[in-house]
Scaffold this active site. Structure first.
Site, PDB file in Angstrom:
ATOM      1  N   PRO A 170      22.801  65.334  29.059  1.00 18.80           N
ATOM      2  CG  PRO A 170      21.980  64.702  26.738  1.00 18.80           C
ATOM      3  CD  PRO A 170      22.192  64.026  28.162  1.00 18.80           C
ATOM      4  CB  ALA A 284      39.981  60.526  36.191  1.00 13.15           C
ATOM      5  N   GLY A 382      53.131  86.084  18.973  1.00 12.18           N
ATOM      6  CA  GLY A 382      52.615  86.913  18.108  1.00 12.18           C
ATOM      7  C   GLY A 382      51.555  86.462  17.273  1.00 12.18           C
ATOM      8  CD  GLU A 406      37.731  63.282  34.402  1.00 17.83           C
ATOM      9  OE1 GLU A 406      38.350  63.093  35.409  1.00 17.83           O
ATOM     10  OE2 GLU A 406      37.833  62.528  33.559  1.00 17.83           O
TER      11      GLU A 406
END
Length: 427
Positions: A170, A284, A382, A406
């Site tokens: 966090p 990755a 559009g 990442e």
């Protein structure tokens, strides 16, 4: 082994065999060398081996026939179908570059072509697969003990186990070295560590059976394998993060650890520091760099089709007008360049000649250009672009996330800047 699997798929699901695909590709290029092919302007497929062509074709067939029909409802409902990983495992699509343990052992480029086929449908599906293959199976293959490899890799390769990768916290996203998750010798269980901390924005965590978690032990970053079934009540929680704007077809959550006991045998024995997670991330990131080209190609195909079919201004298709053609030309150019760059880096990676900076370069460039062009191509639709049935808006939302995770593009720019100047700009 992979060729055998492909032939079995061909009998069961009408997937073509490698020989058939190679023959068809050979005839195609023999007859079209003098004409421009907008789907592959620089004939990138001519750089692929017969096996890579076969793998790409098989993956595309699976994705278009099995994933595309369910993605729209999955995105609307913010629901990930756990069975997808089992399906991918049956076809040999999980951990495809790993050798042994039930994995295919194919080239880096072939692995990238698989991610490209999946992301052509949806980035969320690719994200879930990439976490399983690169961020969970990858570190076990690279850093695990023989016992860890034997225990986990075959189950992960089949999709019988779901894995997740816990690095981001966090309070620490682009700065994982400052992580607060800690491991200590368990106060009451001999031969165990006790891990406490929180990770967030973790793909697959709410459904994961196996969690790769990075934590500080005596101030040094170490990797741990945590099996959900072995965690006592209250020591591990993985709440889902809902109401996302992007990647809604994948499942995302947190990892919350409160004195969670983990056997010492479940720690990666030798890798110390950020080398461990960054090695996984580089693998990755390569998959992302190739994958986003699949998303961009789908945007191009859909925008081109719409422009040809949409009649405006005295009975003309939108495709007749210069602004529309320029948008398509710009997007096709960057898609073809990005694919060639990813193939080149994949070849260098297999030859042991790639560098992390190469991965940063293609991850940053391809993600940035895919996001830019998907937004520009969205203008062709559009007002219809706001309808999810046209799919373009879903790609735009997803590609913003791929540009962010990442290693956000600015971070990769600093990695490249450091390599160019020799000066560290992070601190």
């Amino acid at each position: 082994m992979f060729r055998t699997a492909l032939r079995q798929c061909a009998r069961r699901s009408a997937f073509p065999t490698p020989t058939a695909v190679a023959s068809r590709a050979s005839r195609h290029y023999a007859s079209s060398t003098s004409s421009f092919q907008w789907e592959d302007p620089l004939q990138a497929k001519s750089l692929l081996t017969d096996e890579e062509l076969a793998i790409s074709d098989m993956a595309e067939r699976y994705c278009q026939e099995q994933l595309q029909p369910r993605v729209l409802q999955a995105y609307r409902d913010e629901n990930y179908d756990r069975a997808i990983l089992s399906e991918m495992g049956e076809l040999g699509l999980l951990g495809p570059t790993i050798k042994g343990y039930g994995c295919a052992g194919v080239s880096t480029v072939a692995g990238g072509l698989i991610t490209k086929a999946v992301e052509q449908v949806d980035s969320g599906y690719r994200s879930s697969m990439s976490v399983q293959s690169s961020l969970v199976m990858g570190p076990i293959s690279d850093f695990g003990t023989p016992e860890q490899k034997e225990k986990y890799l075959p189950q992960l390769a089949q999709g019988n186990m779901v894995g997740c990768f816990g690095l981001t916290e966090p309070n620490h996203g682009s700065d994982p070295g400052s992580m607060e998750t800690v491991a200590k010798p368990h106060p009451t269980k001999s031969g165990y560590y006790s891990i406490s901390g929180a990770k967030t924005w973790i793909t697959n965590s709410p459904i994961a059976d196996l969690l790769v978690v990075w934590a500080k032990l005596d101030g040094k970053i170490r990797g741990f394998l945590i099996e959900r079934k072995d965690c006592p009540a209250g020591t591990l929680e993985t709440p889902a993060l809902k109401n996302k704007n992007g990647l809604r077809a994948s499942i995302t959550g947190m990892i919350q650890l409160d004195n969670c006991p983990v056997p010492k045998a479940n720690m990666f024995p030798e890798v110390i520091g950020l080398k461990g997670p960054f090695t996984c991330l580089n693998s990755a990131r390569y998959g992302i760099a190739m994958g986003v080209m699949g998303a961009l190609e789908d945007c191009i195909d859909r925008a081109r089709t719409y422009a040809l079919e949409r009649i405006q201004f005295k009975g003309n298709p939108l495709a007749k007008y210069q602004l529309i053609q320029k948008k398509l030309a710009d997007a096709v150019t960057d898609a073809s360049y990005g694919t060639l760059a990813a193939i080149q880096v994949g070849r260098l990676k297999d030859d042991g000649k790639s560098t992390p900076e190469m991965i940063s370069l293609i991850k940053r460039q391809n993600c940035d250009r895919a996001l830019h062009h998907s937004r520009v191509l969205q203008e062709i639709f559009g007002g219809n672009a706001v309808s999810d049935e046209y799919h373009i808006g879903r790609h735009v939302a997803n590609l913003f996330v791929t540009q962010t995770y990442e290693g956000q593009s600015d971070i990769h720019a600093l990695i490249l800047g450091r390599a160019i100047t020799g000066i560290q700009a992070f601190a």
